[in-house]
Design a protein around this motif. Structure first.
Motif, PDB file in Angstrom:
ATOM      1  N   ASN A 128       0.794  -1.229   0.000  1.00 54.57           N
ATOM      2  CA  ASN A 128       0.000   0.000   0.000  1.00 54.57           C
ATOM      3  C   ASN A 128       0.826   1.278   0.000  1.00 54.57           C
ATOM      4  O   ASN A 128       0.302   2.345   0.209  1.00 54.57           O
ATOM      5  CB  ASN A 128      -0.973   0.029   1.175  1.00 54.57           C
ATOM      6  CG  ASN A 128      -2.214  -0.753   0.828  1.00 54.57           C
ATOM      7  OD1 ASN A 128      -2.622  -0.780  -0.335  1.00 54.57           O
ATOM      8  ND2 ASN A 128      -2.775  -1.420   1.819  1.00 54.57           N
ATOM      9  N   GLN A 129       2.112   1.153  -0.206  1.00 55.62           N
ATOM     10  CA  GLN A 129       2.939   2.346  -0.238  1.00 55.62           C
ATOM     11  C   GLN A 129       3.100   2.795  -1.679  1.00 55.62           C
ATOM     12  O   GLN A 129       3.102   1.985  -2.612  1.00 55.62           O
ATOM     13  CB  GLN A 129       4.310   2.015   0.353  1.00 55.62           C
ATOM     14  CG  GLN A 129       5.143   3.251   0.633  1.00 55.62           C
ATOM     15  CD  GLN A 129       6.607   2.907   0.857  1.00 55.62           C
ATOM     16  OE1 GLN A 129       6.983   1.738   0.872  1.00 55.62           O
ATOM     17  NE2 GLN A 129       7.421   3.915   1.013  1.00 55.62           N
ATOM     18  N   THR A 130       3.210   4.089  -1.845  1.00 57.71           N
ATOM     19  CA  THR A 130       3.440   4.621  -3.186  1.00 57.71           C
ATOM     20  C   THR A 130       4.684   5.489  -3.133  1.00 57.71           C
ATOM     21  O   THR A 130       4.863   6.272  -2.202  1.00 57.71           O
ATOM     22  CB  THR A 130       2.266   5.503  -3.629  1.00 57.71           C
ATOM     23  OG1 THR A 130       1.104   4.695  -3.647  1.00 57.71           O
ATOM     24  CG2 THR A 130       2.506   6.072  -5.009  1.00 57.71           C
ATOM     25  N   ILE A 131       5.568   5.326  -4.081  1.00 58.13           N
ATOM     26  CA  ILE A 131       6.685   6.264  -4.147  1.00 58.13           C
ATOM     27  C   ILE A 131       6.790   6.830  -5.546  1.00 58.13           C
ATOM     28  O   ILE A 131       6.396   6.211  -6.527  1.00 58.13           O
ATOM     29  CB  ILE A 131       8.038   5.616  -3.753  1.00 58.13           C
ATOM     30  CG1 ILE A 131       8.276   4.374  -4.608  1.00 58.13           C
ATOM     31  CG2 ILE A 131       8.126   5.331  -2.287  1.00 58.13           C
ATOM     32  CD1 ILE A 131       9.722   4.011  -4.653  1.00 58.13           C
ATOM     33  N   ASP A 132       7.292   8.043  -5.575  1.00 59.99           N
ATOM     34  CA  ASP A 132       7.477   8.718  -6.858  1.00 59.99           C
ATOM     35  C   ASP A 132       8.962   8.739  -7.195  1.00 59.99           C
ATOM     36  O   ASP A 132       9.789   9.084  -6.358  1.00 59.99           O
ATOM     37  CB  ASP A 132       6.964  10.156  -6.776  1.00 59.99           C
ATOM     38  CG  ASP A 132       5.455  10.160  -6.586  1.00 59.99           C
ATOM     39  OD1 ASP A 132       4.952  11.075  -5.929  1.00 59.99           O
ATOM     40  OD2 ASP A 132       4.804   9.230  -7.090  1.00 59.99           O
ATOM     41  N   VAL A 133       9.281   8.363  -8.379  1.00 54.19           N
ATOM     42  CA  VAL A 133      10.671   8.431  -8.805  1.00 54.19           C
ATOM     43  C   VAL A 133      10.745   9.047 -10.181  1.00 54.19           C
ATOM     44  O   VAL A 133       9.801   8.987 -10.963  1.00 54.19           O
ATOM     45  CB  VAL A 133      11.331   7.027  -8.878  1.00 54.19           C
ATOM     46  CG1 VAL A 133      11.744   6.550  -7.524  1.00 54.19           C
ATOM     47  CG2 VAL A 133      10.418   6.034  -9.559  1.00 54.19           C
ATOM     48  N   SER A 134      11.875   9.665 -10.449  1.00 49.86           N
ATOM     49  CA  SER A 134      12.097  10.210 -11.781  1.00 49.86           C
ATOM     50  C   SER A 134      13.293   9.496 -12.384  1.00 49.86           C
ATOM     51  O   SER A 134      14.328   9.370 -11.746  1.00 49.86           O
ATOM     52  CB  SER A 134      12.394  11.698 -11.712  1.00 49.86           C
ATOM     53  OG  SER A 134      11.198  12.380 -11.494  1.00 49.86           O
ATOM     54  N   VAL A 135      13.140   9.029 -13.574  1.00 53.76           N
ATOM     55  CA  VAL A 135      14.262   8.389 -14.246  1.00 53.76           C
ATOM     56  C   VAL A 135      14.735   9.319 -15.353  1.00 53.76           C
ATOM     57  O   VAL A 135      13.950   9.688 -16.226  1.00 53.76           O
ATOM     58  CB  VAL A 135      13.827   7.038 -14.860  1.00 53.76           C
ATOM     59  CG1 VAL A 135      15.001   6.355 -15.520  1.00 53.76           C
ATOM     60  CG2 VAL A 135      13.195   6.165 -13.808  1.00 53.76           C
ATOM     61  N   PRO A 136      15.987   9.764 -15.303  1.00 51.59           N
ATOM     62  CA  PRO A 136      16.479  10.594 -16.393  1.00 51.59           C
ATOM     63  C   PRO A 136      16.635   9.732 -17.651  1.00 51.59           C
ATOM     64  O   PRO A 136      17.018   8.574 -17.562  1.00 51.59           O
ATOM     65  CB  PRO A 136      17.830  11.084 -15.881  1.00 51.59           C
ATOM     66  CG  PRO A 136      18.235  10.092 -14.858  1.00 51.59           C
ATOM     67  CD  PRO A 136      16.992   9.523 -14.269  1.00 51.59           C
ATOM     68  N   LEU A 137      16.296  10.296 -18.776  1.00 58.49           N
ATOM     69  CA  LEU A 137      16.375   9.521 -20.001  1.00 58.49           C
ATOM     70  C   LEU A 137      17.367  10.144 -20.967  1.00 58.49           C
ATOM     71  O   LEU A 137      17.470  11.362 -21.066  1.00 58.49           O
ATOM     72  CB  LEU A 137      15.007   9.444 -20.694  1.00 58.49           C
ATOM     73  CG  LEU A 137      13.838   8.928 -19.864  1.00 58.49           C
ATOM     74  CD1 LEU A 137      12.580   8.891 -20.722  1.00 58.49           C
ATOM     75  CD2 LEU A 137      14.121   7.556 -19.314  1.00 58.49           C
ATOM     76  N   GLY A 138      18.087   9.305 -21.664  1.00 56.30           N
ATOM     77  CA  GLY A 138      18.954   9.780 -22.725  1.00 56.30           C
ATOM     78  C   GLY A 138      18.334   9.423 -24.059  1.00 56.30           C
ATOM     79  O   GLY A 138      17.344   8.710 -24.120  1.00 56.30           O
ATOM     80  N   THR A 139      18.918   9.934 -25.116  1.00 56.92           N
ATOM     81  CA  THR A 139      18.349   9.627 -26.425  1.00 56.92           C
ATOM     82  C   THR A 139      19.414   8.993 -27.316  1.00 56.92           C
ATOM     83  O   THR A 139      19.445   9.193 -28.521  1.00 56.92           O
ATOM     84  CB  THR A 139      17.808  10.895 -27.099  1.00 56.92           C
ATOM     85  OG1 THR A 139      18.822  11.886 -27.028  1.00 56.92           O
ATOM     86  CG2 THR A 139      16.565  11.376 -26.414  1.00 56.92           C
ATOM     87  N   THR A 140      20.291   8.225 -26.697  1.00 56.51           N
ATOM     88  CA  THR A 140      21.383   7.659 -27.472  1.00 56.51           C
ATOM     89  C   THR A 140      21.265   6.148 -27.573  1.00 56.51           C
ATOM     90  O   THR A 140      22.183   5.466 -27.994  1.00 56.51           O
ATOM     91  CB  THR A 140      22.724   8.012 -26.814  1.00 56.51           C
ATOM     92  OG1 THR A 140      22.621   7.684 -25.424  1.00 56.51           O
ATOM     93  CG2 THR A 140      23.038   9.473 -26.950  1.00 56.51           C
ATOM     94  N   GLY A 141      20.140   5.622 -27.165  1.00 56.78           N
ATOM     95  CA  GLY A 141      19.948   4.177 -27.198  1.00 56.78           C
ATOM     96  C   GLY A 141      19.714   3.677 -28.624  1.00 56.78           C
ATOM     97  O   GLY A 141      19.690   4.456 -29.576  1.00 56.78           O
ATOM     98  N   PRO A 142      19.533   2.375 -28.775  1.00 59.57           N
ATOM     99  CA  PRO A 142      19.288   1.813 -30.103  1.00 59.57           C
ATOM    100  C   PRO A 142      17.950   2.293 -30.661  1.00 59.57           C
ATOM    101  O   PRO A 142      16.994   2.514 -29.914  1.00 59.57           O
ATOM    102  CB  PRO A 142      19.260   0.302 -29.855  1.00 59.57           C
ATOM    103  CG  PRO A 142      19.082   0.137 -28.392  1.00 59.57           C
ATOM    104  CD  PRO A 142      19.588   1.359 -27.725  1.00 59.57           C
ATOM    105  N   VAL A 143      17.916   2.448 -31.976  1.00 54.17           N
ATOM    106  CA  VAL A 143      16.739   3.031 -32.610  1.00 54.17           C
ATOM    107  C   VAL A 143      15.993   1.977 -33.431  1.00 54.17           C
ATOM    108  O   VAL A 143      16.606   1.160 -34.100  1.00 54.17           O
ATOM    109  CB  VAL A 143      17.168   4.197 -33.527  1.00 54.17           C
ATOM    110  CG1 VAL A 143      15.960   4.745 -34.285  1.00 54.17           C
ATOM    111  CG2 VAL A 143      17.811   5.289 -32.697  1.00 54.17           C
ATOM    112  N   MET A 144      14.710   2.004 -33.314  1.00 50.51           N
ATOM    113  CA  MET A 144      13.877   1.149 -34.162  1.00 50.51           C
ATOM    114  C   MET A 144      12.552   1.871 -34.331  1.00 50.51           C
ATOM    115  O   MET A 144      11.983   2.373 -33.368  1.00 50.51           O
ATOM    116  CB  MET A 144      13.634  -0.198 -33.479  1.00 50.51           C
ATOM    117  CG  MET A 144      12.774  -1.133 -34.290  1.00 50.51           C
ATOM    118  SD  MET A 144      12.656  -2.744 -33.519  1.00 50.51           S
ATOM    119  CE  MET A 144      11.462  -2.445 -32.255  1.00 50.51           C
TER     120      MET A 144
END
Lengths: 415, 945
Positions: B816-832
């Motif tokens: 019943n616990q909720t946590i908020d997290v932010s994940v930083p994202l990059g844009t250099t990953g594989p593309v499809m």
């Protein structure tokens, strides 16, 4: 589940009212009458929701049967039950009519008490019901008889009672779009029904018996789907595609099948309608029989609809008799017999009264009825086998026959 | 009559219905107390007949109950029937019957024992229920299966009267034991009773379905009556198998039921299969086999009686939406037969449209054309509409459909014409600028239109194509005469159409527009209409160019599929196949009172397998439903669009951010039935709103009538779009480009429901903060155990997005616990390349399992801060020099700018720059030439610093 069941006559008067659940009150009886039976418009759905109460209805001649509920019931089951109810009533007292229902209302209440408990359908096989709902009282039965009744009503083989005896054992099958069996067999016989189902034949073909594939082109047929009477062991059909069952006594529908491939349509109907001015129609219809010349089709009837404002009709036909029936708004053309690969023609001139009625004529399709001595689907019965290990008659002693009739179900041609 | 009596009761029972004498009750009383058995029976029959017809015969209660002690079973049953009806109104006297019941429960004849226990359960009197317990307990363990199966149902009856009593007496456990009974019918009734009791206790673990009990049920399934099979199958459908293997083995044992003659058995089996199929991996051979096995029985259902066909068709409608592949080759069986009842015809039509595809469209159209000439008005209308829908669905057929519709219009049958016009309007919206040649034909039929929907559609067409219709003003004016008699739909449409006309032909229609605006704003009580009138009025008076941009904006295309059921509802309805819910296409809670059925059923999640990411794709919410056409619509079109059943809550975030012309103003009005939002041609930030609103209020208004405008209106006039090139002398440009503050962040939506992830619920959104992309997640633990070891991974996607940091959940996630997290994202990953382009498939792992879901990110996430073509305009804007437009001519960038001085002087500037060169040329246009010199200085100052 079903909360109540009402039967009305065409005026909306209640003939039978049986309430199973507390949430259905007397007002439900009236709600249905007011909103459905007395509604001005034609019924638009067999399921009606009035004030959070759902009504399922079916109509038999001018009798309304309505099942009522306030819950999320299995709708298909409710309708199946209503049909079954009709079957049971027919089996007990014949045609469902106001007269018959009033005459048998006590019996109907007794049946309703038995086949619907708290709104849950219970065993409703007439074979079983007739053993203990007799309108005679059951006090006279012996203890063995009683337990036999209860075990039949609740047992695996609810459709057959034990201890049936016949001097002559008879098993017959009528194939006409469905397979209707008649069995008059003693004891608890195990029957097997074989047909030229493509899947079965192909399976056997692989097994080595390839000798009969070369004969005529159509040895087996592809059945799209079939449904069975509840006596057939479905799991066995699913795994081995063999049809085995302990039959009910008397007549019953063993299976229905559906094929779409390679159906030989026994007849072709070619209509030609020409409007000659505003008050005249010329109709020409050709029928062609499309089967072996050695076979004979019987009881052919072609129904050619005519407009509502028809004033007179002249008919000329090469074969059979044709008549304009004003009350039915149709020309009925009857031919007693017709051999295969023949052709026959009718032409009619229809005089019309001039009208300014804007409502269009619905142009119903031409319909046709006939009987042919074969199954247009190509279905053939390959064997009928009977095993009754406990009694001393064998498969050979059973008199068996199969009759094929191709009947026109709905055979319509748009014109 | 007398002679008949001699023949026995059979022939004469109908006479009981005819007695309507006065003093009847009194006479009956005497007869009931008669010594003669026959007379007694006759009397009871009369009583029952009166009861049936609705007469009150409760006064005879003691007399009837007196007849109960009898050997005659027929009489006994009649008395019981009476008791069931009247016991409730005479509770005290009902007690008199108890003794007989208790005695009957001991009778050597099992039929009588069962009859007694069955009837007792139907007597809903509290005092009696106490006496019922002991006999019931005995009957539940009776040696005769007939008595046991009756007693099983009786537990459900008793529970309905007094739930507590049933629990206290331990009947539930006995009932559970009956699931293992040797007699299949006892099992079936016990299952039915337990299912019903469980329904009123949604959280109880009453129907404790585990592999062992399931196995018992499956065994009983092969042996019990058709009805019992239905009970068992319906119960099985509530079970969620542990894994795909168990799911498959149950499916294998259920499939034989598809050949049952009873349609309800077939439909219930279909329900189980449809539900359990969800769990099977799609690459499994068995999955394909199962799909193939489902089609034939569904088709066979169509040869049942019409009422059942109707139920089947309503269900097929759901199945076709959920799994179109099952029936895609079966179009022909849905063709309408001449003798089909109308309800079957209408349902078949619906399914035909759903199955229409390029492959079968020719056949379908030929059929539909045929139907459109039938007699039944509703059916014909639907057929005409279906032709239009085919045009929209199958592009290749559009032309044929349109010509078919035109043929139908030529028939001049009033309702056909009206229906055709409504669908042609939709076709125009789907294929703009393609079929407008037919407008002339449509206009010929203007006078015959009497239905609001058709009138509104026609008016829309006239307004939309006003420039091509010579007498558009006359046509619209003719409608205006009876403005107040029109329905709201037509009024709104007329208002919009005339405004469009005015914007297209301003010179000739000034008077007309004035007229309609004053009709809408001053003479109407309808807030919807009034508000829209004010908006137009202000727009027109403030800034005709902006008005043009807004009113004549390009409309989003309408989606292909209409009337689709919203996916979550569809899934729920699939769990209710065969039941009333599937007939009504509504969840049970919509039509069932009380606690029963309120519980929402859900489809099970697909079990994990190696290709889950792949299958996750298919589970992404279908894009068709929240289509722009239906949801956002625009001020111009929504009134005539078919109303959507429900507004899905998940919307692409950027569109939410798009300025909402009506803002909080209209949405908060209770009378607004649908959302009318205007989609701006430019996505712009919300920030400029307040500034702009003030701007507009302060501007000179055209008519005096505007004074009383509701204050809420100016809330949402977002930035008017910049107008390119030929500005002419329009100086009162509404808004500039808002300052680039803050990125619009959509509210979090649930991406992964707890149902699908063993209790882990993930909702999230995307944000761009300070140049980095972030995925904001809320993780909620809805399971019973602690969750740890979180990790996140993305599948390849269109823009190469990938987590740039770990999913940082430092403390274990307790229930019943909720946590908020932010994940930083990059844009250099594989593309499809993904479908849709902005689709992102995510895998989240925790200590329990790996879960997959897909979500869609707003493209604006990827808009970079240095997206501005040059720094100059940015700099200038800081000094309130606003760029209106920009273009490139011969390699030179041209910037058009506007400046306004405090005293109302407007300055327009044109700045020419060579790319890569610091030099620029500036030309200025202004009414007061004196200021020019200083403006030059300004520019120099701003740009050089």
């Amino acid at each position: 589940m079903i909360g109540g069941l009402f039967i009305y006559n065409h005026k909306g008067e209640v003939l039978i009212s049986r309430v199973y659940r507390d949430d259905i009150g007397r007002n439900a009886v009236d709600a249905f009458r007011v909103n459905v039976i007395h509604a001005r418009q034609q019924v638009r759905s067999p399921v009606t929701n009035i004030a959070r109460t759902s009504f399922f209805h079916v109509k038999r001649s001018n009798i309304w049967l309505a099942a009522v509920t306030k819950q999320n019931v299995n709708a298909a089951m409710v309708f199946e039950f209503l049909y079954k109810m009709c079957d049971v009533m027919t089996a007990y007292f014949g045609k469902i009519s106001e007269e018959n229902i009033k005459n048998n209302f006590v019996l109907i209440y007794e049946l309703l008490d038995e086949i619907l408990d708290f709104g849950y359908p219970q065993n409703s096989e007439t074979g079983a019901l007739k053993t203990f709902i007799t309108q005679q009282g059951i006090k006279s039965q012996s203890k063995e008889e009683q337990s036999q009744i209860t075990s039949q009503v609740t047992g695996q083989i609810g459709w057959r009672r034990e201890g049936i005896k016949y001097r002559r054992q008879v098993l017959s099958a009528h194939v006409s779009g469905r397979v209707v069996m008649k069995s008059y067999l003693s004891g608890m016989p195990e029957c097997k029904f074989g047909m030229n189902d493509k899947i079965v034949i192909d399976k056997q073909g692989k097994g080595g018996t390839t000798d009969d594939t070369g004969k005529s082109g159509k040895q087996s047929i592809a059945i799209d789907d079939c449904t069975f009477h509840q006596c057939v062991r479905l799991s066995k059909f699913d795994s081995e595609r063999s049809i085995s069952f302990i039959p009910p006594d008397g007549e019953y529908e063993l299976m229905r099948y559906r094929t779409t491939k390679d159906i030989i349509l026994p007849f072709r109907v070619i209509p030609l309608v020409r409007e000659v001015g505003r008050t005249k129609l010329e109709v020409k219809v050709v029928i062609k029989s499309n089967f072996k010349p050695s076979l004979l089709a019987q009881k052919i009837e072609v129904r050619i609809p005519t407009p509502l404002n028809t004033s007179g009709v002249q008919v000329i036909c090469m074969k059979g008799k044709a008549k304009y029936k004003a009350s039915e708004n149709a020309i009925v053309w009857k031919i007693k017999r017709m051999a295969g690969m023949k052709e026959s023609q009718i032409s009619a001139e229809i005089e019309l009264l001039p009208t300014n009625d804007k409502k269009k004529w619905a142009r119903p399709p031409i319909s046709m009825n006939f009987e042919v001595p074969f199954a247009p689907s190509g279905l053939k019965v390959r064997y009928l086998k009977v095993f009754e290990p406990k009694l001393n008659y064998s498969d050979h002693d059973v008199i068996k026959w199969v009759r094929y009739i191709g009947r026109s179900g709905i055979y319509e041609t748009r014109c | 009559m007398r002679e008949n009596r001699g023949l026995g009761s059979k022939m004469t029972d109908s006479k009981y219905f005819t007695t309507t004498k006065k003093g009847e009750i009194f006479e009956l009383k005497a007869e009931l107390n008669s010594d003669k058995k026959e007379k007694k029976k006759e009397a009871v029959k009369k009583v029952i007949a009166s009861m049936t017809v609705g007469k009150d015969v409760s006064a005879l209660f003691p007399d009837v109950v007196n007849c109960m002690q009898t050997d005659n079973l027929e009489l006994k049953k009649l008395v019981y029937l009476y008791l069931m009806n009247y016991a409730k109104s005479q509770p005290d006297m009902a007690i008199m019957a108890v003794n007989t019941f208790v005695k009957d429960c001991e009778d050597p004849n099992p039929l009588i024992r069962a009859l007694a226990v069955r009837t007792m359960g139907c007597i809903r009197v509290d005092k009696i229920t106490e006496y019922l317990c002991e006999p019931l307990r005995k009957c539940l363990k009776d040696e005769d299966p007939y008595v046991r199966k009756t007693a099983a149902v009786c537990v459900a009856k008793l529970h309905d009267i007094n739930a507590q009593l049933v629990e206290d007496q331990g009947f539930l456990d006995t009932l559970k034991d009956l699931i293992s009974d040797s007699n299949p019918m006892v099992v079936a009734n016990a299952v039915a009773a337990l299912s019903e009791i469980a329904e009123s206790h949604p959280n109880s673990n009453l129907l404790d379905l585990n592999p062992q009990t399931i196995n018992k049920l499956l065994t009983a399934l092969n042996e019990c009556t058709e009805w019992g099979q239905i009970f068992i199958l319906d119960c099985l459908a509530n079970y969620t198998p542990r894994d795909d293997r168990e799911s498959q083995s149950i499916c294998e044992r259920v499939t034989p039921r598809l050949s049952h003659a009873n349609s309800a058995v077939v439909l219930s089996a279909v329900k189980v299969l449809m539900k359990f199929m969800e769990m099977l991996p799609k690459d499994l051979d068995y999955y394909g086999t199962l799909l193939k096995k489902l089609a034939p029985p569904l088709v066979t259902l169509l040869s049942a009686e019409p009422e059942l066909q109707y139920v089947a068709l309503r269900n097929i409608n759901l199945i076709v939406q959920k799994r179109p592949e099952i029936l895609k080759h079966e179009m022909k069986v849905f063709f309408v037969k001449y003798n089909d009842p109308i309800y079957v015809k209408l349902e078949k039509l619906d399914i035909m449209i759903r199955l229409a595809s390029q492959a079968n469209i020719a056949q379908v159209l030929a059929e539909l054309k045929e139907y459109a000439t039938e007699v039944d008005v509703d059916f014909v209308r639907k057929a005409v509409r279906a032709i239009g829908r085919c045009a929209i669905k199958v592009e290749q057929s559009a032309e044929r459909c349109v010509s078919t519709l035109l043929d139908l219009i030529q028939t001049k049958v009033n309702y056909v014409v009206q229906e055709a016009i409504v669908v042609i309007k939709d076709i125009f919206r789907k294929y703009p600028n393609k079929y407008e040649s037919v407008i002339a034909t449509l206009c010929e039929n203007l006078d015959s239109l009497d239905e609001p929907e058709a009138r509104a559609a026609m008016i829309w067409i006239v307004g939309e194509y006003a420039e091509r219709i010579d007498n558009a003003d006359e046509l619209l004016e003719s409608f205006l005469e009876g403005f107040h008699d029109e329905s709201t739909q037509v009024q709104l449409q007329l208002l919009t159409a005339i405004v469009k006309l005015f914007l297209k032909k301003p010179t000739e229609t000034q008077e007309l527009v004035q007229q309609v605006l004053s009709l809408a704003t001053q003479d109407s009580d309808n807030p919807d209409l009034r508000d829209r009138g004010y908006i137009y009025w202000r727009l027109l008076s403030t800034d005709p160019v902006a008005a043009k941009e807004v009113v004549l904006a390009e409309k989003p295309l309408i989606s292909e599929e209409t009337d689709l059921i919203e996916p979550t509802l569809l899934d729920e309805l699939i769990c209710h196949i065969g039941t009333l819910a599937s007939v009504y296409h509504k969840p049970p809670s919509a039509f069932v009172e009380g606690s029963r059925g309120v519980q929402h059923k859900r489809l099970p999640a697909r079990a994990g397998s190696s290709d889950v990411v792949q299958s996750g794709v298919s589970e992404a919410p279908p894009a068709v439903i929240p289509s722009q056409g239906d949801l956002l619509g625009d001020l111009l079109n929504l009134d005539v669009a078919p109303p959507t059943a429900s507004v899905p809550s998940v919307q692409p975030s950027m569109q939410l951010g798009a300025m909402d012309l009506l803002g909080g103003g209209l949405d908060s009005l209770p009378s607004v039935s649908h959302r009318t939002e205007v989609q701006s041609p430019q996505p712009s930030s919300d920030n400029s709103e307040s500034e702009l609103g003030g701007d507009i209020s302060g501007s000179p208004s055209m008519g005096g009538g505007l004074g009383g405008a509701p204050a809420s209106i100016p809330a949402g006039l977002g930035s008017a779009p910049a107008v390119g090139g030929g500005l002419g002398d329009l100086f009162d440009l509404g808004g500039g480009v808002g300052l680039p503050t803050g990125f619009y962040v959509a509210p979090k939506t649930v991406w992964l429901p707890a149902m699908k992830a063993k209790g882990l619920e993930i909702s999230g959104t995307f944000a761009r903060r300070g140049g980095t992309i972030q995925m904001d997640l809320s993780l909620t633990n809805k399971a019973m155990t602690v969750m740890t070891d979180f990790a996140i991974q993305f599948n390849r996607n269109s823009f190469g997005m990938a987590p740039a940091g770990p999913l940082q959940v430092l403390t274990p996630l307790t229930p019943n616990q909720t946590i908020d997290v932010s994940v930083p994202l990059g844009t250099t990953g594989p593309v499809m390349k993904m479908e849709p382009l902005n689709n992102l498939q995510v895998a989240v792992k925790n200590n329990i399992d790996v879960f997959y879901f897909s979500c869609q990110y707003p493209l604006s996430l990827l808009f970079v801060e240095d997206g501005k073509m040059d720094a100059a305009s940015n700099k200038l804007q800081g000094s309130n020099i606003f760029t209106i437009a920009k273009r490139t001519v011969d390699g030179q960038d041209m910037l058009y700018q506007s400046i306004k001085l405090t005293n109302g002087i407007w300055v327009l500037a044109e700045m020419r720059m060579q790319t890569g060169s610091p030099n620029y040329a500036l030309s200025i246009k202004c009414r007061a030439p004196e200021v020019s010199q200083f403006v030059y200085q300004c520019f120099e100052l701003v740009l050089k610093n």
